[in-house]
Design an enzyme around this catalytic site. Structure first.
Site, PDB file in Angstrom:
ATOM      1  N   ASP A 106     120.585  36.153 101.233  1.00  0.00           N
ATOM      2  CA  ASP A 106     119.832  37.333 101.370  1.00  0.00           C
ATOM      3  C   ASP A 106     120.510  38.515 101.835  1.00  0.00           C
ATOM      4  O   ASP A 106     121.164  38.844 102.582  1.00  0.00           O
ATOM      5  CB  ASP A 106     118.464  36.774 102.262  1.00  0.00           C
ATOM      6  CG  ASP A 106     117.219  37.766 101.828  1.00  0.00           C
ATOM      7  OD1 ASP A 106     116.140  37.112 101.398  1.00  0.00           O
ATOM      8  OD2 ASP A 106     116.919  39.013 102.264  1.00  0.00           O
ATOM      9  N   LEU A 162      88.165  22.154  91.172  1.00  0.00           N
ATOM     10  CA  LEU A 162      86.723  22.153  90.801  1.00  0.00           C
ATOM     11  C   LEU A 162      85.903  22.596  91.952  1.00  0.00           C
ATOM     12  O   LEU A 162      84.769  22.001  91.868  1.00  0.00           O
ATOM     13  CB  LEU A 162      86.321  20.835  89.973  1.00  0.00           C
ATOM     14  CG  LEU A 162      85.637  21.044  88.592  1.00  0.00           C
ATOM     15  CD1 LEU A 162      85.986  22.324  87.847  1.00  0.00           C
ATOM     16  CD2 LEU A 162      85.505  19.756  88.070  1.00  0.00           C
ATOM     17  N   ALA A 172      83.914  24.815  93.844  1.00  0.00           N
ATOM     18  CA  ALA A 172      83.230  26.188  94.225  1.00  0.00           C
ATOM     19  C   ALA A 172      83.745  26.725  95.404  1.00  0.00           C
ATOM     20  O   ALA A 172      83.489  25.943  96.738  1.00  0.00           O
ATOM     21  CB  ALA A 172      81.849  25.919  93.803  1.00  0.00           C
ATOM     22  N   CYS A 184     100.264  33.777  93.902  1.00  0.00           N
ATOM     23  CA  CYS A 184     100.853  33.235  92.518  1.00  0.00           C
ATOM     24  C   CYS A 184      99.361  33.483  91.684  1.00  0.00           C
ATOM     25  O   CYS A 184      99.715  33.999  90.551  1.00  0.00           O
ATOM     26  CB  CYS A 184     101.020  31.756  92.699  1.00  0.00           C
ATOM     27  SG  CYS A 184     102.625  31.594  93.495  1.00  0.00           S
TER      28      CYS A 184
END
Ligand code: UDX
Length: 434
Positions: free
Chosen positions: A30, A253, A255, A263
């Site tokens: 890095d 699924l 809610a 992402c």
């Protein structure tokens, strides 16, 4: 085998540490000197369960190194992973500047055959671009192969996702590169993880298509939740029954207040952009993005409506700031949106999150940070569960109610039984449950 990982962000660090755990010699590179110095001491710059143990162990056993010197790392490695960021530009397209810069640096330091792999989520066609950049920047003729190997790591369970993935996708043009990649992933090959071997553009698209489909599933059930409220149905039961259909499946699924993170929002926008550039309409993905925005607006309006449109001076307690549990990541987090709106309307905001408070302080230094859910509740007019951390799933409702000034309970992840909350003296507001 020696490999190099360029970029020690989330994806790069998890990938590097986990390959070291597989017995590979890994050098992580890095440009950020300070970050590298910390990593050398085993200090991880973000919260990810299990990662620090792996980093510390592999540092000690000399399989994992951190450096700012790309030349050494490239020289030693057979496989080089590009895992630098691809942040969204203003128009939603992915910014490939870092990827291109790294490709040039790799080329300048290559003295023998290398496999150069993109781990970052990159638009279709990037593999071909990298190939061209490397060709143009080689200082002497050296053979190399380009591979696309997308990651499917979920924040909060990234180590588990790396070590026991649903599949490994490898996009390549040469048999040699495929053989080297399979060798690298041998521990997964041996436990019969499915491998999808394909060409580079297909591999690049798989990542975007997967995340867009997940986003669509969430937005679908969230739109159904609004309809459930309108017709007096229960979205949890609708989702449960839908999920029992083997063709649909129960996952993604639930809610709630919608998807966030680094992402799903970024990749859905990017795939729409990629398609537009090719003259293809992705109406479903566009609608999923819009529905996600609408869901956070709709649920924030629920809070405001419960106070008859006047929340000036009201004390609102927010439980959970990260975009989902087990992470300190607040990028595109619904809690940040809610706080912004409520603050504009002059509410007093109190918050608690087990991991994301430090990050949030950079955006909202002025709100009240508490040490747990009960101190948030003290004198609050309303409590809002925004992130379903385990710590919030089984709160002492009677105690909360006694501490609070008001009686409004917003459960934006549907983790409470509405009857139970009402019995404790609250007015309950869930998602898609009448
Ligand atoms: C995602 C993908 O899952 C991963 O494979 C990819 O590589 C990176 O993007 P992540 O961003 O860590 O991972 O989060 P994920 O667990 O997928 O959740 C995304 C968002 O959807 C969260 O905000 C979550 O709260 C929300 N969500 C998820 C729902 O609202 N309902 C669901 O049923 C599932």
């Amino acid at each position: 085998m020696h490999i190099a990982i360029i970029g020690t962000g989330y994806v790069g660090l998890v990938t590097g540490a986990c390959f070291a755990e597989f017995g590979v010699f890994v050098t992580c590179v890095d440009k950020d000197q300070e970050k590298i110095e910390k990593l050398k001491k085993g200090i991880i710059p973000f919260y990810e369960p299990g990662l620090d143990d792996i980093v510390k162990r592999n540092l000690k056993e000399d399989r994992l190194k951190f450096t700012t010197q790309i030349d050494e790392a490239v020289n030693e490695a057979l496989v080089i992973f590009i895992a630098v960021g691809t942040p969204p530009r203003g128009d939603g397209s992915a910014n490939l500047e870092y990827v291109k810069e790294v490709a040039k640096e790799i080329a300048k330091n290559m003295t023998s055959y290398k496999v150069i792999v993109t781990k970052s989520t990159v638009p279709v066609g990037t593999g071909a671009k990298i190939k061209e950049i490397i060709r143009q920047n080689l200082e002497k003729p050296v053979e190399f192969d380009i591979v696309s190997n997308p990651e499917f790591l979920r924040e909060g369970s990234a180590v588990e996702d790396f070590i026991r993935p649903n599949r490994v996708v490898i996009g390549a043009e040469s048999e040699q590169a495929i053989a080297i990649m399979k060798d690298l992933y041998k521990p997964l090959y041996l436990i019969e993880t499915p491998f999808v071997i394909t060409d580079i553009p297909t591999s690049e698209l798989i990542k975007y298509a997967t995340n867009s489909f997940l986003a669509t599933k969430i937005s679908f059930i969230n739109e159904i939740s609004a309809l459930c409220e309108a017709v007096g149905a229960n979205v949890n039961t609708v989702a449960k029954a839908m999920g029992l259909d083997g063709r649909i499946g129960p996952k993604f699924l639930h809610a709630g207040i919608g998807f966030g993170g680094s992402c799903l929002p970024k990749d859905t926008m990017a795939i729409v952009k990629i398609a537009e550039e090719k003259g293809v309409k992705l109406n479903i993905v566009k609608a999923a993005i819009e529905a996600n925005q609408r869901q956070r607006e709709r649920l924030t309006e629920k809070i405001i409506n419960a106070f008859n449109n006047n929340i000036d001076g009201k004390v609102i307690g927010i439980l959970g700031l990260s975009f989902k549990p087990n992470t300190d990541d607040i990028r595109e987090a619904p809690a940040i949106y809610i706080i912004q709106i409520l603050q504009k309307k002059k509410a007093i905001i109190k918050v608690y999150d087990p991991a994301a408070m430090e990050n949030t302080k950079n955006i909202f230094p002025e709100i009240v940070y508490c040490s747990d859910a009960y101190s948030v509740a003290k004198n609050a007019d309303a409590l809002v569960v925004v992130t379903e951390w385990n710590q919030f799933r089984n709160l002492d409702l009677e105690k909360l109610k006694t501490l609070m000034k008001g009686d409004l309970f917003f459960d934006f992840r549907n983790i409470y039984d509405p009857q139970r909350v009402k019995q404790s003296g609250f007015k309950y507001f869930g998602v898609g449950r009448h």
